[in-house]
Write a protein that holds these residues in place. Sequence first.
Motif, PDB file in Angstrom:
ATOM      1  N   SER A  25      38.221   3.821  57.143  1.00 43.35           N
ATOM      2  CA  SER A  25      37.501   4.738  58.016  1.00 43.35           C
ATOM      3  C   SER A  25      38.470   5.315  59.034  1.00 43.35           C
ATOM      4  CB  SER A  25      36.348   4.037  58.740  1.00 43.35           C
ATOM      5  OG  SER A  25      36.841   2.999  59.570  1.00 43.35           O
ATOM      6  N   GLY A  26      38.141   6.477  59.557  1.00 41.09           N
ATOM      7  CA  GLY A  26      38.913   7.045  60.648  1.00 41.09           C
ATOM      8  C   GLY A  26      40.152   7.805  60.247  1.00 41.09           C
ATOM      9  N   GLY A  27      40.356   8.044  58.963  1.00 37.49           N
ATOM     10  CA  GLY A  27      41.533   8.780  58.540  1.00 37.49           C
ATOM     11  C   GLY A  27      41.247   9.522  57.254  1.00 37.49           C
ATOM     12  N   THR A  28      42.259  10.219  56.739  1.00 37.73           N
ATOM     13  CA  THR A  28      42.103  10.944  55.484  1.00 37.73           C
ATOM     14  C   THR A  28      42.551  10.024  54.352  1.00 37.73           C
ATOM     15  OG1 THR A  28      42.572  12.989  56.671  1.00 37.73           O
ATOM     16  CG2 THR A  28      42.621  13.072  54.275  1.00 37.73           C
ATOM     17  N   PHE A  29      41.605   9.294  53.836  1.00 35.31           N
ATOM     18  CA  PHE A  29      41.886   8.227  52.874  1.00 35.31           C
ATOM     19  C   PHE A  29      42.682   8.724  51.678  1.00 35.31           C
ATOM     20  CE2 PHE A  29      41.274   4.301  50.706  1.00 35.31           C
ATOM     21  CZ  PHE A  29      40.965   4.600  49.392  1.00 35.31           C
ATOM     22  N   ARG A  30      42.323   9.882  51.165  1.00 28.22           N
ATOM     23  CA  ARG A  30      42.922  10.308  49.902  1.00 28.22           C
ATOM     24  C   ARG A  30      44.422  10.561  50.019  1.00 28.22           C
ATOM     25  NH1 ARG A  30      40.201  14.706  51.900  1.00 28.22           N
ATOM     26  NH2 ARG A  30      41.394  16.635  52.149  1.00 28.22           N
ATOM     27  N   TRP A  53      47.028   8.311  45.372  1.00 27.74           N
ATOM     28  CA  TRP A  53      45.860   9.180  45.498  1.00 27.74           C
ATOM     29  C   TRP A  53      45.429   9.743  44.153  1.00 27.74           C
ATOM     30  CZ3 TRP A  53      45.860  14.266  43.977  1.00 27.74           C
ATOM     31  CH2 TRP A  53      47.125  14.827  43.702  1.00 27.74           C
ATOM     32  N   SER A  54      46.364   9.911  43.244  1.00 29.21           N
ATOM     33  CA  SER A  54      46.039  10.476  41.933  1.00 29.21           C
ATOM     34  C   SER A  54      45.636   9.419  40.923  1.00 29.21           C
ATOM     35  CB  SER A  54      47.241  11.234  41.390  1.00 29.21           C
ATOM     36  OG  SER A  54      48.322  10.352  41.183  1.00 29.21           O
ATOM     37  N   GLY A  55      45.665   8.160  41.341  1.00 28.82           N
ATOM     38  CA  GLY A  55      45.293   7.088  40.437  1.00 28.82           C
ATOM     39  C   GLY A  55      46.449   6.350  39.816  1.00 28.82           C
ATOM     40  N   ARG A  71      40.666   3.040  42.956  1.00 29.17           N
ATOM     41  CA  ARG A  71      40.211   3.610  44.210  1.00 29.17           C
ATOM     42  C   ARG A  71      39.150   4.651  43.948  1.00 29.17           C
ATOM     43  NH1 ARG A  71      45.256   5.912  47.155  1.00 29.17           N
ATOM     44  NH2 ARG A  71      43.724   6.921  48.522  1.00 29.17           N
ATOM     45  N   ASP A  72      38.254   4.789  44.903  1.00 24.59           N
ATOM     46  CA  ASP A  72      37.225   5.821  44.871  1.00 24.59           C
ATOM     47  C   ASP A  72      37.395   6.646  46.136  1.00 24.59           C
ATOM     48  OD1 ASP A  72      34.947   7.382  44.962  1.00 24.59           O
ATOM     49  OD2 ASP A  72      33.656   5.825  44.153  1.00 24.59           O
ATOM     50  N   ASN A  73      38.005   7.803  45.987  1.00 26.76           N
ATOM     51  CA  ASN A  73      38.283   8.632  47.161  1.00 26.76           C
ATOM     52  C   ASN A  73      37.026   9.218  47.772  1.00 26.76           C
ATOM     53  OD1 ASN A  73      41.053   8.179  46.986  1.00 26.76           O
ATOM     54  ND2 ASN A  73      41.381   9.929  45.627  1.00 26.76           N
ATOM     55  N   THR A  77      37.413   3.916  49.456  1.00 24.37           N
ATOM     56  CA  THR A  77      37.498   2.487  49.152  1.00 24.37           C
ATOM     57  C   THR A  77      38.496   2.243  48.017  1.00 24.37           C
ATOM     58  OG1 THR A  77      35.210   2.136  49.837  1.00 24.37           O
ATOM     59  CG2 THR A  77      36.204   0.436  48.470  1.00 24.37           C
ATOM     60  N   VAL A  78      39.261   1.187  48.156  1.00 22.14           N
ATOM     61  CA  VAL A  78      40.140   0.723  47.093  1.00 22.14           C
ATOM     62  C   VAL A  78      39.669  -0.666  46.676  1.00 22.14           C
ATOM     63  CG1 VAL A  78      41.842  -0.200  48.715  1.00 22.14           C
ATOM     64  CG2 VAL A  78      42.541   0.390  46.385  1.00 22.14           C
TER      65      VAL A  78
END
Length: 116
Positions: A25-30, A53-55, A71-73, A77-78
């Motif tokens: 939370s609080g950031g750009t996870f992807r 980020w691309s898997g 991961r599920d962007n 969540t990872v």
Amino acid sequence: QVQLVESGGGLVQVGGSLTLSCAASGGTFRWYLMNWLRQAPGKEREFVASAGWSGITNYADSVKGRFTVSRDNTKNTVYLQMNSLNPEDTAVYYCATGSGPPYGVWGQGTQVTVSS
């Protein structure tokens, strides 16, 4: 600043499975390379797996074929699916950002205990 919270740890018997989650939370996870690391009692912290980020994924030799990182962007969540667990997998598992070491932001960790 991103914040990470791990969950899903617990007690499991040898040969069992667990799935860990790390919610951001609080950031750009992807944008983040996400890592799983672990620290067993009396041992140094070690890399377990990472997911870009691309898997694209990477694994420590000790867990290849048994653990799967994903991961599920859309859910920020990872995950770490752990199968065929053995006592040597007993550790506190952490998720962390970045292409470390050193790593960026760390979660608080979740305990995994494999009983024989």
